[in-house]
Design a protein around this motif. Structure first.
Motif, short mmCIF file in Angstrom:
data_model
loop_
_atom_site.label_atom_id
_atom_site.label_comp_id
_atom_site.label_asym_id
_atom_site.label_seq_id
_atom_site.Cartn_x
_atom_site.Cartn_y
_atom_site.Cartn_z
N LEU A 258 1.90 -4.53 -7.73
CA LEU A 258 3.03 -4.75 -6.83
C LEU A 258 4.03 -3.59 -6.94
N GLU A 259 4.19 -3.06 -8.15
CA GLU A 259 5.02 -1.87 -8.33
C GLU A 259 4.46 -0.70 -7.52
N GLN A 260 3.14 -0.52 -7.55
CA GLN A 260 2.54 0.57 -6.78
C GLN A 260 2.68 0.32 -5.27
N TRP A 261 2.54 -0.95 -4.87
CA TRP A 261 2.73 -1.30 -3.46
C TRP A 261 4.14 -0.90 -3.00
N LEU A 262 5.13 -1.16 -3.85
CA LEU A 262 6.51 -0.79 -3.50
C LEU A 262 6.67 0.73 -3.43
N ALA A 263 6.03 1.45 -4.36
CA ALA A 263 6.12 2.91 -4.34
C ALA A 263 5.46 3.50 -3.10
N ALA A 264 4.45 2.80 -2.56
CA ALA A 264 3.76 3.27 -1.36
C ALA A 264 4.38 2.72 -0.07
N HIS A 265 5.31 1.78 -0.19
CA HIS A 265 5.85 1.08 0.98
C HIS A 265 6.52 2.06 1.95
N GLY A 266 6.14 1.93 3.21
CA GLY A 266 6.73 2.77 4.24
C GLY A 266 6.13 4.16 4.35
N LYS A 267 5.14 4.47 3.53
CA LYS A 267 4.53 5.79 3.56
C LYS A 267 3.18 5.70 4.26
N GLU A 268 2.84 6.73 5.04
CA GLU A 268 1.63 6.70 5.85
C GLU A 268 0.57 7.62 5.28
N GLY A 269 -0.69 7.29 5.59
CA GLY A 269 -1.81 8.12 5.17
C GLY A 269 -2.85 7.31 4.43
N ASP A 270 -4.07 7.86 4.34
CA ASP A 270 -5.17 7.16 3.70
C ASP A 270 -4.88 6.79 2.25
N PHE A 271 -4.22 7.70 1.54
CA PHE A 271 -3.95 7.43 0.12
C PHE A 271 -3.11 6.17 -0.03
N TYR A 272 -2.03 6.07 0.74
CA TYR A 272 -1.13 4.92 0.63
C TYR A 272 -1.79 3.66 1.18
N ASP A 273 -2.61 3.80 2.22
CA ASP A 273 -3.35 2.65 2.72
C ASP A 273 -4.30 2.12 1.65
N GLY A 274 -4.86 3.04 0.86
CA GLY A 274 -5.74 2.63 -0.24
C GLY A 274 -4.99 1.83 -1.29
N LYS A 275 -3.77 2.23 -1.58
CA LYS A 275 -2.95 1.48 -2.54
C LYS A 275 -2.68 0.07 -2.01
N ARG A 276 -2.39 -0.03 -0.73
CA ARG A 276 -2.12 -1.35 -0.14
C ARG A 276 -3.38 -2.22 -0.14
N THR B 152 10.22 -8.98 -2.29
CA THR B 152 10.69 -9.97 -1.33
C THR B 152 11.63 -9.32 -0.32
N ALA B 153 12.52 -8.48 -0.81
CA ALA B 153 13.46 -7.80 0.06
C ALA B 153 12.74 -6.84 1.01
N ALA B 154 11.62 -6.27 0.57
CA ALA B 154 10.86 -5.34 1.40
C ALA B 154 10.19 -6.05 2.56
N GLY B 155 9.94 -7.36 2.40
CA GLY B 155 9.36 -8.15 3.47
C GLY B 155 7.87 -7.91 3.66
N GLY B 156 7.35 -8.42 4.74
CA GLY B 156 5.92 -8.27 5.02
C GLY B 156 5.08 -8.93 3.95
N SER B 157 3.95 -8.29 3.60
CA SER B 157 3.10 -8.88 2.58
C SER B 157 3.74 -8.90 1.22
N GLY B 158 4.76 -8.07 1.01
CA GLY B 158 5.45 -8.05 -0.27
C GLY B 158 6.04 -9.39 -0.64
N GLU B 159 6.51 -10.12 0.37
CA GLU B 159 7.10 -11.43 0.12
C GLU B 159 6.06 -12.41 -0.42
#
Length: 596
Positions: free
Chosen positions: A542-560, A485-492
């Protein structure tokens, strides 16, 4: 080139970017290790799995074990691979240093084992059984038993089995009939039949150590009268030398649909085919106290259940990677609206194929996160003190039925989707994915069926200690939701959905507790297991989404993308499963079997 066995990048992300494995090395229990040593071990696991296990995976399936009435024969590559596994130190890599092992964290060992299961789960089965047997004897055996049996298991000279089931008992161990008659020399003589014993006979090692459940003459009925015995294929003298053949033979071997390379046997104890010391009966050595067989066996069983979860995850994962590689290369069809004479596009360009690949990704990567999280809880239990260690043990106890069952069901679904992605090629033996499906289908039965795990979770685990473990789980889920929730965006939005479904789980669990867990309630235990499993995996996504939050690249986009898929397509199913549990309408308990 990326491996189609397992993703080293994903393993690295889960261990280091999410679970912060480096923090373990700051604790005295694991202070002898570092990021460098761990990475070296993982690289070694990938190399041995790729070079020694993967090449004979198909041959293991096509040339399954044979039995000529005396000897079980396997393809020679199995023995070569297991020797490489032992020589590389993996049999003892997770054993504490003060017991002669490498002292690596369980989370690292689990990641290594995922490589081996993904490469060749049938051959891996022998090693995993041996590791579990050695751990049981180290924990519950006498000093002599540790020297004579655990040490040879640890160096690969012996292999191990779990001999629980019987032809007339199956999963209901309270009905087992194998007898153990006390002898003047302190041993017992065992008589009975066992069934479905993986690794029960072969020529891969100098000896086989069977851990056998049996009853002494004055044993109480039910599970309280069960004891556990070490029954070696060949007797072992006090100096460690091998003696005569024990009175244990095979009635035959079972021919399985999958994981064929792991021989599955029907042993007979005490039929007089061999008479050690001139008398019939298989010589057995009691482990622990009389009547403590089931509690002792469960120390091995729980380890094995997590092992089955890793196996199911890994076999689903490699199927996903192979279907993904195929979909990227295979040209077929055109997108809607494209000219009929235009160039064909790769399968991965079609939306429905993307759906199937994304579903696979969400299942297998979510399952791997689940398995490594449970492993990290075991690391916390041995490296933290007091309340923190107790909470870790309580949580892993609660999650074990889910960790065993979610991969067995949903990584099998990933295998189904892998076949579908590849179309006609998928169900031919020219490709691996049909074998992966058959190999993985067994995991819903291994070490307690899907239904048994549901009964364990709903009938016992969630209600233990007034629901303490469930409360701990809910607290961790809530903390994750707050961070999202604090991270905002889709996380909320993810956080809101997760908290709403968690509240529903707590409400339904409370109703079960008030209802007293009657037959109609427990009849819906599988629905509770499936709902809880999906909720837990959504949380870990959601834990993985947080670990990938703010990071760029295909790998992290895949996690999202996988997080979005699981929350939009899979999490809503939890409500339907929980509705079934809450209703406990008696449909199956009141049903007249004659209508079936």
């Amino acid at each position: 080139m990326n491996s189609v066995i397992l993703s080293a990048r994903d393993v690295d992300f889960l261990l280091h970017e999410w679970l912060d494995t480096d923090a373990l090395f700051e604790r005295p229990t694991f202070a002898q290790h570092s990021r460098e040593t761990v990475d070296a071990v993982l690289e070694l696991a990938q190399a041995v799995a790729t070079e020694k296990f993967a090449p004979h995976a198909r041959s293991n399936d096509l040339h399954e074990p044979t039995f000529d009435g005396t000897t079980v024969s396997l393809i020679p590559e199995v023995g070569v691979a297991l020797k490489a596994f032992a020589d590389a130190g993996f049999l003892t890599a997770g054993v504490p240093e003060d017991r002669g092992g490498g002292g690596l964290p369980t989370s690292i060992i689990s990641a290594c084992l995922a490589w081996f299961h993904a490469a060749n789960t049938a051959t891996s089965g022998y090693a995993l059984l041996s590791m579990a047997a050695a751990n049981l004897i180290r924990t519950h055996g006498s000093d002599a038993q540790r020297t004579l049996f655990a040490e040879p298991l640890a160096d690969g000279r012996f292999t191990g089995t779990m001999a629980l089931s019987e032809p007339g008992a199956g999963s209901n161990l309270s009905d087992l009939l194998t007898r153990a008659i006390p002898q003047e020399d302190g041993t017992h003589r065992l008589f009975g039949r066992k069934m479905w014993i993986s690794g029960g006979d072969h020529e891969l090692a100098d000896n086989i150590v069977h851990l056998v459940l049996a009853r002494t003459p004055d044993a109480a009925p039910g599970t309280k009268g069960i004891s556990i015995f070490i029954v070696p294929k060949y007797l072992v003298a006090e100096d460690g030398s091998l003696g005569e053949r024990n009175d244990i033979v095979l009635a035959g071997i079972n021919h399985k649909m999958g994981s064929r390379g792991t021989v599955n046997t029907a042993p007979v104890l005490g039929d007089g085919a061999h008479t050690p010391g001139g008398a019939p009966g298989a010589v057995g050595h009691l482990v622990g106290e009389v009547g403590q067989g089931l509690p002792i066996m469960f120390s091995m069983m729980n380890e094995a259940r997590l092992g089955v979860g890793i196996a199911g995850t890994a076999v689903g994962y490699t199927g996903y990677l192979k279907s993904l590689a195929y979909a990227r290369e295979r040209l077929q069809g055109r997108l809607l609206g494209a000219p009929p004479a235009g160039p064909q596009v790769a399968l991965v360009e079609h939306p429905d194929v993307r759906r199937m690949l994304l579903a696979q990704k969400s299942f297998v990567e979510g399952a791997l996160a689940l398995m490594l999280y449970c492993s990290r809880l075991l690391d916390d239990a041995v490296s933290l003190d007091g309340r923190a260690a107790e909470e870790a043990l309580a949580l892993v106890g609660l999650l074990t039925p889910i960790a065993k069952s979610f991969p067995a069901q949903w990584c099998l679904e990933a295998n189904t989707l892998a076949i579908q992605v590849m179309g006609g090629a998928g169900y031919t033996r020219d490709h691996d994915v049909e074998q992966h499906y058959r190999d993985n289908r067994l995991n819903a039965i291994h070490e307690g069926t899907h239904g048994i795990q549901g009964l364990d979770l709903l009938g016992r685990k969630v209600l233990l200690d007034r629901g303490r473990a469930l409360g701990l789980l809910v607290a961790r889920i809530t903390q994750t939701a707050e961070r999202a929730t604090a991270a905002g965006g889709s996380g909320e939005g993810y956080a809101a959905k997760l908290l709403a479904m968690t509240a529903r789980l707590r409400d339904v669990t409370t109703r079960v507790a008030v209802a007293g867990g009657g037959a109609e309630v427990l009849a819906e235990a599988t629905a509770y297991l499936e709902g809880s499993g999906h909720l837990v995996v959504a949380w870990l996504w959601l834990e993985q989404w947080l670990a990938a939050h703010g990071k760029e690249g295909d790998f992290y986009d895949g996690k999202r993308a996988a997080t979005a898929y699981f929350f939009s397509r899979e999490l809503p199913k939890v409500g339907l499963w929980l509705d079934t549990v809450a209703a406990h309408d008696g449909l199956t308990t009141a049903l007249d079997p004659t209508v079936l």
